[in-house]
Design an enzyme around this catalytic site. Structure first.
Site, PDB file in Angstrom:
ATOM      1  N   ARG A 104     -48.721 -15.014  15.151  1.00 47.77           N
ATOM      2  CA  ARG A 104     -47.585 -14.678  14.306  1.00 47.77           C
ATOM      3  C   ARG A 104     -46.846 -13.518  15.003  1.00 47.77           C
ATOM      4  O   ARG A 104     -47.325 -13.039  16.036  1.00 47.77           O
ATOM      5  CB  ARG A 104     -48.040 -14.254  12.914  1.00 47.77           C
ATOM      6  CG  ARG A 104     -48.797 -12.939  12.910  1.00 47.77           C
ATOM      7  CD  ARG A 104     -49.248 -12.553  11.490  1.00 47.77           C
ATOM      8  NE  ARG A 104     -49.378 -11.110  11.400  1.00 47.77           N
ATOM      9  CZ  ARG A 104     -50.012 -10.478  10.414  1.00 47.77           C
ATOM     10  NH1 ARG A 104     -50.578 -11.151   9.442  1.00 47.77           N
ATOM     11  NH2 ARG A 104     -50.088  -9.161  10.402  1.00 47.77           N
ATOM     12  N   CYS A 108     -38.931 -10.937  20.044  1.00 45.82           N
ATOM     13  CA  CYS A 108     -38.370  -9.638  20.403  1.00 45.82           C
ATOM     14  C   CYS A 108     -37.253  -9.322  19.415  1.00 45.82           C
ATOM     15  O   CYS A 108     -36.276 -10.080  19.318  1.00 45.82           O
ATOM     16  CB  CYS A 108     -37.806  -9.685  21.821  1.00 45.82           C
ATOM     17  SG  CYS A 108     -36.733  -8.268  22.154  1.00 45.82           S
ATOM     18  N   ASN A 142     -42.254  -9.491   7.194  1.00 44.08           N
ATOM     19  CA  ASN A 142     -43.611  -9.097   6.836  1.00 44.08           C
ATOM     20  C   ASN A 142     -44.077  -8.008   7.790  1.00 44.08           C
ATOM     21  O   ASN A 142     -44.049  -8.200   9.009  1.00 44.08           O
ATOM     22  CB  ASN A 142     -44.571 -10.290   6.956  1.00 44.08           C
ATOM     23  CG  ASN A 142     -45.981  -9.930   6.554  1.00 44.08           C
ATOM     24  OD1 ASN A 142     -46.246  -9.627   5.391  1.00 44.08           O
ATOM     25  ND2 ASN A 142     -46.891  -9.905   7.529  1.00 44.08           N
ATOM     26  N   GLU A 143     -44.474  -6.896   7.267  1.00 39.07           N
ATOM     27  CA  GLU A 143     -45.113  -5.835   8.055  1.00 39.07           C
ATOM     28  C   GLU A 143     -44.430  -5.621   9.408  1.00 39.07           C
ATOM     29  O   GLU A 143     -45.038  -5.826  10.466  1.00 39.07           O
ATOM     30  CB  GLU A 143     -46.591  -6.160   8.262  1.00 39.07           C
ATOM     31  CG  GLU A 143     -47.368  -6.224   6.955  1.00 39.07           C
ATOM     32  CD  GLU A 143     -48.861  -6.457   7.146  1.00 39.07           C
ATOM     33  OE1 GLU A 143     -49.274  -6.792   8.262  1.00 39.07           O
ATOM     34  OE2 GLU A 143     -49.615  -6.261   6.181  1.00 39.07           O
ATOM     35  N   CYS A 148     -41.724  -4.557  21.948  1.00 41.77           N
ATOM     36  CA  CYS A 148     -41.304  -5.350  23.109  1.00 41.77           C
ATOM     37  C   CYS A 148     -40.724  -4.403  24.145  1.00 41.77           C
ATOM     38  O   CYS A 148     -40.153  -3.371  23.803  1.00 41.77           O
ATOM     39  CB  CYS A 148     -40.279  -6.405  22.692  1.00 41.77           C
ATOM     40  SG  CYS A 148     -39.637  -7.353  24.091  1.00 41.77           S
ATOM     41  N   CYS A 150     -38.798  -5.777  26.920  1.00 41.11           N
ATOM     42  CA  CYS A 150     -37.988  -6.655  27.762  1.00 41.11           C
ATOM     43  C   CYS A 150     -36.625  -6.024  28.061  1.00 41.11           C
ATOM     44  O   CYS A 150     -36.306  -4.910  27.627  1.00 41.11           O
ATOM     45  CB  CYS A 150     -37.812  -8.009  27.094  1.00 41.11           C
ATOM     46  SG  CYS A 150     -36.564  -8.029  25.780  1.00 41.11           S
ATOM     47  N   GLU A 296     -49.927  -5.711  -1.065  1.00 41.60           N
ATOM     48  CA  GLU A 296     -51.075  -6.469  -0.569  1.00 41.60           C
ATOM     49  C   GLU A 296     -52.310  -5.584  -0.516  1.00 41.60           C
ATOM     50  O   GLU A 296     -52.248  -4.450  -0.040  1.00 41.60           O
ATOM     51  CB  GLU A 296     -50.855  -6.935   0.884  1.00 41.60           C
ATOM     52  CG  GLU A 296     -49.935  -8.080   1.085  1.00 41.60           C
ATOM     53  CD  GLU A 296     -49.888  -8.492   2.574  1.00 41.60           C
ATOM     54  OE1 GLU A 296     -50.870  -8.245   3.307  1.00 41.60           O
ATOM     55  OE2 GLU A 296     -48.860  -9.035   2.988  1.00 41.60           O
ATOM     56  N   GLU A 344     -56.864 -16.627   9.761  1.00 43.71           N
ATOM     57  CA  GLU A 344     -57.489 -15.726   8.798  1.00 43.71           C
ATOM     58  C   GLU A 344     -58.228 -16.506   7.722  1.00 43.71           C
ATOM     59  O   GLU A 344     -58.171 -16.156   6.540  1.00 43.71           O
ATOM     60  CB  GLU A 344     -56.429 -14.800   8.182  1.00 43.71           C
ATOM     61  CG  GLU A 344     -55.808 -13.863   9.196  1.00 43.71           C
ATOM     62  CD  GLU A 344     -54.844 -12.854   8.560  1.00 43.71           C
ATOM     63  OE1 GLU A 344     -54.679 -11.764   9.141  1.00 43.71           O
ATOM     64  OE2 GLU A 344     -54.247 -13.161   7.508  1.00 43.71           O
ATOM     65  N   PHE A 346     -61.131 -16.656   6.748  1.00 43.61           N
ATOM     66  CA  PHE A 346     -62.149 -15.988   5.939  1.00 43.61           C
ATOM     67  C   PHE A 346     -61.624 -14.742   5.229  1.00 43.61           C
ATOM     68  O   PHE A 346     -62.394 -14.025   4.596  1.00 43.61           O
ATOM     69  CB  PHE A 346     -63.376 -15.651   6.793  1.00 43.61           C
ATOM     70  CG  PHE A 346     -64.123 -16.869   7.223  1.00 43.61           C
ATOM     71  CD1 PHE A 346     -64.779 -17.645   6.285  1.00 43.61           C
ATOM     72  CD2 PHE A 346     -64.134 -17.273   8.540  1.00 43.61           C
ATOM     73  CE1 PHE A 346     -65.462 -18.798   6.663  1.00 43.61           C
ATOM     74  CE2 PHE A 346     -64.805 -18.423   8.930  1.00 43.61           C
ATOM     75  CZ  PHE A 346     -65.470 -19.185   7.992  1.00 43.61           C
ATOM     76  N   HIS A 347     -60.328 -14.476   5.387  1.00 46.22           N
ATOM     77  CA  HIS A 347     -59.728 -13.389   4.621  1.00 46.22           C
ATOM     78  C   HIS A 347     -59.880 -13.738   3.130  1.00 46.22           C
ATOM     79  O   HIS A 347     -59.665 -14.859   2.729  1.00 46.22           O
ATOM     80  CB  HIS A 347     -58.253 -13.286   5.002  1.00 46.22           C
ATOM     81  CG  HIS A 347     -57.697 -11.924   4.847  1.00 46.22           C
ATOM     82  ND1 HIS A 347     -57.554 -11.324   3.634  1.00 46.22           N
ATOM     83  CD2 HIS A 347     -57.249 -11.027   5.762  1.00 46.22           C
ATOM     84  CE1 HIS A 347     -57.026 -10.123   3.795  1.00 46.22           C
ATOM     85  NE2 HIS A 347     -56.848  -9.911   5.082  1.00 46.22           N
TER      86      HIS A 347
END
Lengths: 661, 661, 661
Positions: A104, A108, A142-143, A148, A150, A296, A344, A346-347
């Site tokens: 995920r 850039c 998200n978060e 980067c 470049c 979260e 994820e 098993f999250h």
């Protein structure tokens, strides 16, 4: 109404599961679901081809079930087709390696193609759902935190630097480029920090982190404004994540979100998790100016040292109410249903692999009831406000993560967390202040300043004024050392605080962890006593301050270690060494006492945490045995409605919320 | 005739040494030499120019000395000229770094140029030597296992995926690509796992390892068929190497080799080396369906934690006969003569740097005599066959090497080795079964299932049938969790085994190494007793099973830890925690006892290992003091011919092989 | 006149600070300032545009203050414009990552553009300042040691190899390229060691390090010759730095500098720093053939394990005079004034951030006075010369840094430092000899040979001749193993020394650190006694030597561990294990005693270090309490002029320099 819910990913499941989802959500009292966070490849499976039908059905179904929606823009994870179409929008590390999709967050943020694609999908969502009755909130991305190096990034970095420094001479001066022949004669010579032969220039690295924070913020604001344009009444936010690798200055970002939303995952399996929860809640409240939202946390998981620790019975409830007590407008989780696959898998989730017939879902059902019962009370309660504050400063953290420092294990976060922990254990309510963003400290009686490495002239003045006006300032080592560019304040440490503290440090003596430094003259008892410290020591010369404790061995034997200076109507303390948690707790209790700041409740049993939020008194028992708490006034149990005549009993691992009269 | 010999590299030495080599080989009783493994640059020093003269002379000279040859194709290490001619055939890592020659194994197995060059040199060797009288075996390549992520690999990977999954919808479903926006809308979007921002998709990684195994197998088969075409009577093999980094599913490969040849290097300097040797022998015998060949081990070296441990006197013999006892058709070594230079110049050899006047060469001479004496006896002995089997499954290993697991120190190999070690110490002979490749378990009374994470529906049925028909199944935690794609089996762990075990696990509680979990109710004594365990625990609910041991402390206190379920005519045990070696040994001894499976010999002294191979009884004394063993029948010492009337004495560190009557 | 001063970077400061600098330098007695080391971007801010005005003013101002100048060429750090103009002159790592500016030392020494730019700026400086009255010395570049693996480097490497090996057959033989199919058929196939699949060829790596040393030396010589051409009377040097990553063979470089200049930074905070100082001084004196110059050390800093340790009061003086006692022509520091910014902003300085009102500046003022007082005495004193020498060999170090060795923690530097430390503690003065560069050992009575892994035939003969003529040779394990190409000397270790030692080693038994090997028969007492050793053991067979100590446990029990062989008129000792510091000290004291070499002074108290330099006797008290030393003759305190009647008292932490009569 307190929010209760979390990330919901119906796109991972066949539609027959969706019906079950809504039924179980209602059973648990879920009020909100965050939808679409990573759904880009399901919403736009090929460039320009959209599949919104499934999302229509999801939102309608949730709405029919009485559940609100925080609708996310999915821009944190571009689909695989994006990589092939725009390979130059993939991020490049300092070593020149260009990443590719497969996880995920792989993009850039400075790449024009990425920005265009992100704007496009945000607009498409806004157009289609801005007026959907289920919509309660926009959740952008998200978060944020992707890095980067470049050439697109380089170009943006140069523009940002031109705005910050104006001309190259100023930049060369701010970065001390005369060191190691780094003087720039053309803007084009400046690059993001990339792999180089040896130590980088810390000012270069620091400005790059500032730039990244602003660059990411620009991407957020761009989407926010598009969403607002489509439906101006819906609040817009993005979820903050905190970590040493995240180049985001949340204190600056807070001004751009309608509600500060925070992701928080404690990392200690033991009582440290409770202290981390309190820390996160107080810090988020600071960013939010009083209110915020836990966006979260993991329902049944503390991931600690590479291992998933399942929460003990009651802990989910205790942590969740802990955030609410400290100002959160609800408790939301990652995630609703534990996935069958993916990175994820098993999250933890409210509905785990084992299904609803499981401890975690049963506890969630109870928690839903509790939050519902608390909602009207919380609605009337102002968020907590303390008389003691700790400073928090992201750029100081970044500066202290660099190389070339006097010790490789300097840890800004640990220093701030220790200060918070000491106050937490001393039952002293605590706020956070952000000296880089604001300099009005008048709401406080005591300010604690751990590792505030970078201090501007304006901030230095503000602290002096705070003390002169009667405030109590506790300054720890490594504070006030440099200006915002990271240039040392000459003449003796801690430059920016020398005057107010009445001390001058001529030499640092960092100590390895585990090495004990012994002090004579404790700050807790009047005169004698011995105090252990460690990790750091300094040659301090007093210039007006009185000495409260001295080093009692080694080359510093007899030299001041902890000092106190009367300055105007106030007092400024200097702590030149790393006190133990206990020692720091005693010191800060004494400072609070001198400043006339009492603990939240007198005589609280050690394992009980108490938080006041208006008329509400939250009592958390983190111990195993039941505990009895004498209330400051009669009240009722805000959940059960039972009358409490001056005393509340809290079961081991339990919570009692009292509405005081 | 048992093979005795090993890798021989005359190309590293002047020809005057070769004569000495043959003389010393004859002195040591060497019967076979593996030649040419890394000789490509000496056989084809420039593209299309060949130098076979030296190899002609080597083979003739060996043949004249009565020594057979395993002739290798040298394709594991293309010469330097190959790099320059075909830079795009060099392997590329996940981070995009393209490697170059300078070591060995530096090629991309999917690169057309590499495949063509490999076919060409294999054909040249086949044409020239297929009918050479010394030729006993073709040895293709060396230790297949090279990984590459280049674009050639990507193309092959896509073809393989198309065959495996058929269409993209199926692949998207199998890989749960809805997680994190990874849905593929075109095959061209799929790449090998490459550097990406954060955690990869475990299903993607798992299929890539399966692909690599098949891709490498294809390269082997291609050479094998060319060699067979040139001389169909000579067996063809390649040497298997095992390691966490090797993407080779040997259970699948075994079908394609004429004899399973295995390289094995123990990594423990203490008694663990003996247990590793037994493990390797039993596992190789499983792959080989009874027989196999030890192709490489180090004569005088156990490389452990970065340090070369010289074997104690007698250990070379003990280990070598250990492989033979477990079914190997001989004992071969890397290498004949220790090299003067090169990357492995301190790797041990039968003729070390010090020359033949050395302990290792003297022991080799004795070993050669022993093997010669045993040969006729072994020729008549069928390989060992046990009534107890452990499952082995390479894809489960690969899946448990991924990220995102509940603990970062899950170790498939260690779990399987522990099961084998427990049976080894309990003197219970053990086979291996391969549930991914075969589902006929009818030869066994007991099957032990450690960490069998991936289980297909067919395999699940086969295990249920095994138990229903009277078998005894012992399932360890982390088994039956997922389907072959790695998708969780929902409703409670261990999904595939829930029914047969009569249990349902609703929550995992992984524990750090060193943390002790105490159990009440031992499985070894009838009722009371205490048992220590660790590393893992679970919340187990029984659904028909009886509880043999319970967790006795912590949040799981009182909950089942070890259970037993009657199912049809058989019994299924579940072990939800990490037992100690001792505890597991007692449990498995009890299961064996219930299943009516006796130890190899009653009353064996602890340091003595006994292995039956037909009428032969191998007795290994791994202790220091002499030990006396009561024989199950009278016999003769198969090496000395001495009569043994019911008792054999084995010297400390020694071996006695008894031919029973 | 002893030099006193250090690196001075006025370009980092506004001109108003410069006046203060000269005033403070005069106050401290500074005699020399090193100017311009990293000033390229200030001297040539754009390609071809020069700014010399500021440097003119700096040199004039220093000259006016009576301070000499070591003027540096700034070529260790090309300016940012250079990267943009010549991207192909940036260095490339083994993994293909090309670095960029942003630190220092970022260039490829083989790139034509870099070499041209370096020559150009050197000539410009030479033309302008060669006749400046302040100029005392040319200081070329800084700490040569940059590594690159680019195609320019590859081309240079091939030329170097052609010179060294002549033809490819010789190279293939020297590198054992028959191992792993590495035979080269064209020079173009040879590359610098780059990322490859598995272990590299150690001979390839070793020759590359030799090449790098010569390639860097070529760059130095090029500049030196340009500077000499402009002003032939000024000595030219470059500052040597030592470290495991530095591919510079200083023993070879010493011939090309007018004075050996050394940078030395101890890395132990405890008494190890004193031993490192003595080691560095003795080694530098060896390179310099008697005299040398300490070019850099940190005034107030020992950087140890990532932590800056401030020197205790007196330690700056003690270390500084330690270098002088061992032959240095002065004491110079990095740096004069602590910078406000840049990568090393906390690196210590004579004028620290706190300013001149600080302990370090006050100690510097005293030190300046002491050095001035000592100058006339030192001028008359020849450098120390010892009768015991230790071997030092950079290629052996490099070879033992490779992979494939019998243990991964073999540490050449540690072995040599241990030998020196043992002699230091035994108060036995020590020189260094360089067997790769010279083979005349006749000046010595005892030579100690630790880990001299590579030995040529000529060197082997020289050692035999040394012993045959009456010398005492102490050979440690891992010596004499290979020829200069790294090929093993066959027939038994330690090949090159077998004959003179009268032993033959047939097997190595490396031991982990911490494992104790017990020896019977101490070398210090006559017959009995027990000795602990560790890390290494061997199966030694004597062939003429007598056994002084035996292994007393394990598989080697009873086998020789320490031996002594009479050979011609001399004696050769072999130590096959890792003795403790104490054990090695006792052994070497016994050898010295047998060789008739006495300690520097009889009856010296343990914490006192004594160094003779001609008539001067330096007494360093590294302990806390005052110590009394009986002098070998009456004398005067060379600093104070006070008469000393046979006894000198040295304060704790102090130094007394006695001019003996």
């Amino acid at each position: 109404m307190l929010f209760f819910g979390g990330d919901y990913n119906p796109e991972q499941w066949p539609e027959e599961v969706w019906e079950d989802d809504v039924r179980l959500m209602r059973q648990a009292g879920v009020t909100i679901a965050t939808v679409g966070v990573f759904a880009w490849s399901n919403l736009e499976p090929e460039e320009g081809r959209y599949e919104f039908g499934w999302l229509d059905r999801v939102l309608d179904r949730l709405h029919d079930g009485g559940i609100q929606v925080a609708l996310a823009t999915p821009t944190a994870s571009p689909p695989p087709w994006f990589t092939l179409a725009h390979p130059d929008a993939m991020p490049v590390g300092a070593n020149g390696v260009r990443l590719t999709h497969g996880s995920r967050d792989t993009y850039c943020v400075s790449a024009p193609a990425y920005r265009a694609a992100a704007r496009n999908i945000a607009v498409k969502l806004a157009e289609r759902y801005a007026r959907h009755p289920a919509l309660a909130m926009w959740h952008v991305h998200n978060e944020y935190g992707t890095d980067c190096r470049c050439d697109f990034t380089a170009a943006s970095f140069r523009s940002w630097l031109q705005k910050r420094h104006g001309d190259l001479d100023t930049l060369n001066e701010a970065w001390t480029t005369a060191f190691w022949s780094q003087r720039y004669s053309d803007w084009a010579q400046i690059m993001p920090p990339r792999a180089t032969q040896y130590l980088p220039n810390p000012a270069h690295v620091l400005d790059f982190r500032r730039f990244l924070s602003d660059e990411l913020l620009g991407a957020y604001v761009e989407q926010r404004d598009l969403l607002r344009a489509a439906g101006p009444d819906v609040p817009v936010t993005t979820n903050f994540v905190q970590g040493g690798w995240v180049s985001v200055d949340h204190a600056r970002w807070a001004a751009e979100v309608d509600v500060v939303a925070v992701d928080h995952y404690p990392s200690s399996a033991d009582g440290g998790a409770e202290e981390e929860t309190a820390f996160a809640g107080d810090l988020a409240r600071g960013w939010g100016g009083g209110s915020w939202l836990l966006m979260e946390t993991a329902p049944n998981l503390i991931y600690t040292r590479g291992r998933m620790h399942a929460k003990e019975p009651g802990r989910l409830t205790r942590h969740s109410l802990g955030y609410v007590a400290r100002g959160s407008g609800g408790a939301m989780y990652f995630q609703w249903r534990q996935p069958r696959g993916g990175a994820e898998l098993f999250h933890s989730a409210l509905v785990p692999h084992a299904g609803p017939d499981s401890p975690v879902f049963r506890e969630a059902v109870g928690l839903g009831r509790t939050l519902k019962a608390l909602s009207p009370h919380v609605a009337e309660a102002p968020p907590p406000a303390a008389k003691i504050a700790i400073t928090w400063d992201a750029p100081s953290w970044w500066a202290l993560q660099g190389g070339g420092l006097p010790a490789s294990d300097i840890d800004y976060l640990a220093a701030v967390q220790q200060a918070h922990r000491a106050l937490f254990r001393a039952k002293l309510p605590t706020d956070f202040v952000f000296p880089g963003s604001a300099t009005d400290f008048s709401a406080y009686r005591v300010i604690v300043v751990p590792h505030l490495y970078l201090v501007s002239d304006e901030t230095a003045v503000a602290f002096r004024d705070f003390v002169a006006s009667g405030g109590h300032l506790v300054v720890g080592y490594l504070s006030g050392i440099a200006d915002p560019a990271g240039r040392i304040r000459l003449g003796g440490y801690p430059g920016a605080f020398r005057e107010v503290l009445g001390v001058r440090v001529v030499e640092w003596h960092p100590q390895p962890p585990g090495v004990e430094v012994l002090l004579d003259g404790s700050f807790s008892s009047a005169i004698d006593g011995r105090e252990l410290a460690g990790r750091w020591s300094e040659r301090v010369e007093t210039a007006g301050a009185e000495t409260l404790a001295r080093y009692s061995a080694g080359v510093l034997a007899g030299a001041p270690a902890v000092t106190r200076n009367r300055y105007g109507a106030g007092t400024a303390w200097y702590v030149s060494t790393g006190l133990t948690d206990d020692g720091l707790g005693r010191l800060l209790s004494r400072v609070a006492d001198e400043a006339g700041v009492p603990p939240v409740l007198p005589g609280l049993p050690a394992p009980v945490e108490a938080v006041r939020r208006g008329d509400l008194l939250f009592l958390f028992n983190h111990g195993i045995a039941a505990a009895t708490v004498t209330l400051p006034a009669p009240g009722v149990n805000a959940v059960t409605g039972r009358e409490l005549d001056g005393v509340a009993t809290v079961q081991g691992g339990g919570v009692v919320t009292v509405r005081l009269r």
